[in-house]
Design an enzyme around this catalytic site. Structure first.
Site, PDB file in Angstrom:
ATOM      1  N   HIS A 202      37.934  19.808  54.028  1.00  9.57           N
ATOM      2  CA  HIS A 202      38.823  19.965  52.877  1.00  9.57           C
ATOM      3  C   HIS A 202      39.736  21.156  53.197  1.00  9.57           C
ATOM      4  O   HIS A 202      39.330  22.079  53.903  1.00  9.57           O
ATOM      5  CB  HIS A 202      37.948  20.267  51.651  1.00  9.57           C
ATOM      6  CG  HIS A 202      38.671  20.337  50.351  1.00  9.57           C
ATOM      7  ND1 HIS A 202      39.296  21.481  49.927  1.00  9.57           N
ATOM      8  CD2 HIS A 202      38.856  19.419  49.369  1.00  9.57           C
ATOM      9  CE1 HIS A 202      39.831  21.260  48.729  1.00  9.57           C
ATOM     10  NE2 HIS A 202      39.588  20.020  48.375  1.00  9.57           N
TER      11      HIS A 202
ATOM     12  N   ASP B 214      30.076  23.966  53.781  1.00 17.35           N
ATOM     13  CA  ASP B 214      30.749  23.617  52.540  1.00 17.35           C
ATOM     14  C   ASP B 214      29.902  22.521  51.879  1.00 17.35           C
ATOM     15  O   ASP B 214      29.886  21.372  52.323  1.00 17.35           O
ATOM     16  CB  ASP B 214      32.166  23.113  52.866  1.00 17.35           C
ATOM     17  CG  ASP B 214      32.874  22.564  51.638  1.00 17.35           C
ATOM     18  OD1 ASP B 214      32.224  22.387  50.591  1.00 17.35           O
ATOM     19  OD2 ASP B 214      34.088  22.285  51.734  1.00 17.35           O
TER      20      ASP B 214
ATOM     21  N   GLN C 237      30.242  18.649  48.291  1.00 17.99           N
ATOM     22  CA  GLN C 237      29.905  17.233  48.063  1.00 17.99           C
ATOM     23  C   GLN C 237      28.452  16.913  48.411  1.00 17.99           C
ATOM     24  O   GLN C 237      28.051  15.750  48.338  1.00 17.99           O
ATOM     25  CB  GLN C 237      30.835  16.327  48.892  1.00 17.99           C
ATOM     26  CG  GLN C 237      32.307  16.497  48.590  1.00 17.99           C
ATOM     27  CD  GLN C 237      32.702  16.005  47.194  1.00 17.99           C
ATOM     28  OE1 GLN C 237      31.919  15.343  46.498  1.00 17.99           O
ATOM     29  NE2 GLN C 237      33.899  16.332  46.757  1.00 17.99           N
TER      30      GLN C 237
ATOM     31  N   LYS D 117      31.335  19.922  40.043  1.00 15.17           N
ATOM     32  CA  LYS D 117      31.047  18.672  40.741  1.00 15.17           C
ATOM     33  C   LYS D 117      29.582  18.278  40.582  1.00 15.17           C
ATOM     34  O   LYS D 117      29.117  17.325  41.180  1.00 15.17           O
ATOM     35  CB  LYS D 117      31.382  18.808  42.231  1.00 15.17           C
ATOM     36  CG  LYS D 117      32.886  18.937  42.497  1.00 15.17           C
ATOM     37  CD  LYS D 117      33.167  18.894  43.980  1.00 15.17           C
ATOM     38  CE  LYS D 117      34.529  19.427  44.352  1.00 15.17           C
ATOM     39  NZ  LYS D 117      35.630  18.540  43.981  1.00 15.17           N
TER      40      LYS D 117
ATOM     41  N   CYS E  47      43.128  16.474  49.535  1.00 15.68           N
ATOM     42  CA  CYS E  47      43.106  17.801  50.158  1.00 15.68           C
ATOM     43  C   CYS E  47      42.466  17.765  51.542  1.00 15.68           C
ATOM     44  O   CYS E  47      41.771  18.700  51.949  1.00 15.68           O
ATOM     45  CB  CYS E  47      42.374  18.832  49.291  1.00 15.68           C
ATOM     46  SG  CYS E  47      43.137  19.076  47.711  1.00 15.68           S
TER      47      CYS E  47
HETATM   48  N1  7TS Z   1      35.197  21.303  49.715  1.00 10.99           N
HETATM   49  C1  7TS Z   1      35.019  20.002  49.512  1.00 10.99           C
HETATM   50  C2  7TS Z   1      34.231  19.197  50.513  1.00 10.99           C
HETATM   51  C3  7TS Z   1      35.550  19.399  48.367  1.00 10.99           C
HETATM   52  O1  7TS Z   1      35.345  18.113  48.158  1.00 10.99           O
HETATM   53  C4  7TS Z   1      36.282  20.193  47.444  1.00 10.99           C
HETATM   54  C5  7TS Z   1      36.956  19.581  46.251  1.00 10.99           C
HETATM   55  C6  7TS Z   1      36.399  21.554  47.697  1.00 10.99           C
HETATM   56  C7  7TS Z   1      35.862  22.081  48.843  1.00 10.99           C
HETATM   57  C8  7TS Z   1      37.083  22.482  46.744  1.00 10.99           C
HETATM   58  O2  7TS Z   1      36.326  22.593  45.593  1.00 10.99           O
HETATM   59  P1  7TS Z   1      36.855  23.439  44.330  1.00 10.99           P
HETATM   60  O3  7TS Z   1      35.857  23.169  43.277  1.00 10.99           O
HETATM   61  O4  7TS Z   1      36.928  24.840  44.736  1.00 10.99           O
HETATM   62  O5  7TS Z   1      38.207  22.866  44.016  1.00 10.99           O
HETATM   63  N2  7TS Z   1      37.262  18.242  46.413  1.00 10.99           N
HETATM   64  C9  7TS Z   1      38.061  17.491  45.605  1.00 10.99           C
HETATM   65  C10 7TS Z   1      38.250  16.137  45.807  1.00 10.99           C
HETATM   66  O6  7TS Z   1      37.763  15.490  46.717  1.00 10.99           O
HETATM   67  N3  7TS Z   1      39.048  15.651  44.845  1.00 10.99           N
HETATM   68  O7  7TS Z   1      39.382  16.658  44.028  1.00 10.99           O
HETATM   69  C11 7TS Z   1      38.754  17.811  44.490  1.00 10.99           C
END
Ligand code: 7TS
Length: 407
Positions: free
Chosen positions: A121, A198, A201, A224, A368
């Protein structure tokens, strides 16, 4: 796992979109919130609101107790040795930035290397790119196979004596590919490097045991995993966090600031407060604590099994449709509940808009993760992603719509 009972806990599932009951397949972007999480936040603001760690009055003490017990519950959830290894941050993005800037400011420079993969990401790419330009270290990218799985040989061969940190997503947010982070971590450690995982997910969907996986850093987001937005976690091994410089300065993160000879000398607070400058997201932490409790009650192995089963069912049923292409690995044992696809004759945004007409929420775009889309030779993709409240009849409806479109 009793999915039908769990569904009753999610008020938003009563929503209608365009007059049709909502089917929510955008869980990789953010998940819906159960009553238990919503109630915990309402209860916090209704009955206990105060600032933490600074008052002796009842409300401040209650807020502190709630905030700290959320930390304890979160630490247990990932099997951290101690709650002091759990730093509350805004989310995965902030957790990764914290590591990048803290490490970058004092430990990285010319001659050093940082390794990431091409399936990351942007939040696990951009901070490292910014820092490498400031500090002059080399940023290397490990390859990904055409089916979206990691090229382990390439990743491992790029870990050298110069590597300071290897960064990898546990699960890809585009393909759902699960990476063997324990294997990569072992090679990183053998070369004297740290490893950042990371877990945005993975933590919401499977049992993640930071001790068993020997993780140095793990980043994840509350929103999430049934929790609210604006709260997330950086887990770090105590010995590593102790050596790391703070990321942001301000109140809470200091032990003492004393003025003398026209300067202030500062000593850092103990862990994890050294990394929590300013008033934290207390209600967010309380909500995350309730989410962690909810998921623990369901059992993370059950959560994982449910999503695996639903993904298998969906992929099987989607074989009946000739107008879609699935991306990512064919071998479902390598992935979890994220299904990226293309619909013949429609862009990804048109696809998502079309499904929205039928009350189905999916995501479109490049999620992203542009480098991975470049590798797939795609501008973008549509994506359906599952969670605990999704059921086979929702998949059936999804397939039915695709068949109607086929004509
Ligand atoms: N890393 C991964 C693997 C992600 O899927 C996401 C967000 C992030 C980092 C960033 O997370 P945040 O909570 O700091 O924004 N992924 C997604 C997505 O797949 N669709 O919208 C956000």
């Amino acid at each position: 796992m009793n999915t039908q009972a769990a569904r009753q806990d999610f008020p938003i599932l009563n929503r209608k979109i365009n007059g049709i009951p909502l089917i929510y397949f955008d869980n990789a972007a953010t998940t819906q919130k159960p009553r238990q999480v919503i109630d915990a936040i309402v209860d916090y603001y209704t009955n206990h609101n105060g600032n933490v760690h600074r008052g002796v009055h009842t409300l401040s003490t209650e807020a502190t107790d709630l905030y700290e017990s959320a930390r304890e519950d979160t630490a247990k959830f990932i099997n951290a040795k101690s709650p002091s290894e759990v730093v509350f941050v805004r989310g995965t993005t902030e957790a990764i930035n914290l590591v990048a800037y803290s490490l970058g400011c004092s430990n990285l420079g010319r001659g050093d290397e940082v390794l990431v993969s091409l399936m990351e990401h942007h939040s696990n790419i951009v901070p490292w790119e910014i820092l490498s330009k400031c500090k002059g270290f080399t940023l290397k990218y490990a390859k990904v196979h055409d089916d979206g799985t990691l090229d382990y040989e390439d990743f491992e061969s790029k870990i050298t004596a110069k590597t300071r940190i290897a960064c990898l997503s546990h699960v890809s947010n585009v393909t759902g590919v699960i990476n063997d982070v324990k294997r990569i971590g072992k090679v990183a450690h053998e070369n004297g490097a740290l490893m950042l995982v990371d877990g945005a997910q993975s933590v919401p969907h499977m049992r993640v045991d930071v001790q068993d996986l020997d993780m140095d850093f793990l980043a994840f987001s509350g929103h999430k995993m049934l929790g609210p937005t604006g709260i997330g976690v950086l887990y770090g091994k105590k010995a590593i966090l102790q050596k790391l410089s703070p990321f942001q300065g301000g109140g809470e993160m200091i032990k003492e600031v004393s003025y003398g000879q026209e300067r202030c000398s500062i000593t850092w607070n103990e862990l994890p407060y050294k990394f929590e400058a300013g008033t934290p997201n207390i209600a967010g932490a309380v909500g995350l604590g309730a989410a962690v409790k909810y998921l623990s009650d369901l059992g993370m192995d059950n959560v994982f099994a449910h999503e695996k089963e639903l993904t298998k069912y969906a992929v099987e049923r989607l074989k009946e449709c000739n107008n879609i292409t699935l991306y990512g690995p064919r071998d479902l044992s390598k992935k979890c509940g994220i299904i990226p696809f293309g619909l013949k004759g429609f862009s990804s945004h048109e696809t998502a808009a079309l499904f929205n007409e039928y009350g189905i929420a999916i995501r479109s775009g490049y999620h992203c993760a542009q480098p991975l889309h470049q590798l797939f030779k795609l501008e973008s993709s549509a994506r359906a992603s599952f969670y605990i409240y999704n059921i086979p009849s929702e998949v059936d409806r999804f397939v039915e719509i695709l068949k109607e479109l086929e004509g």
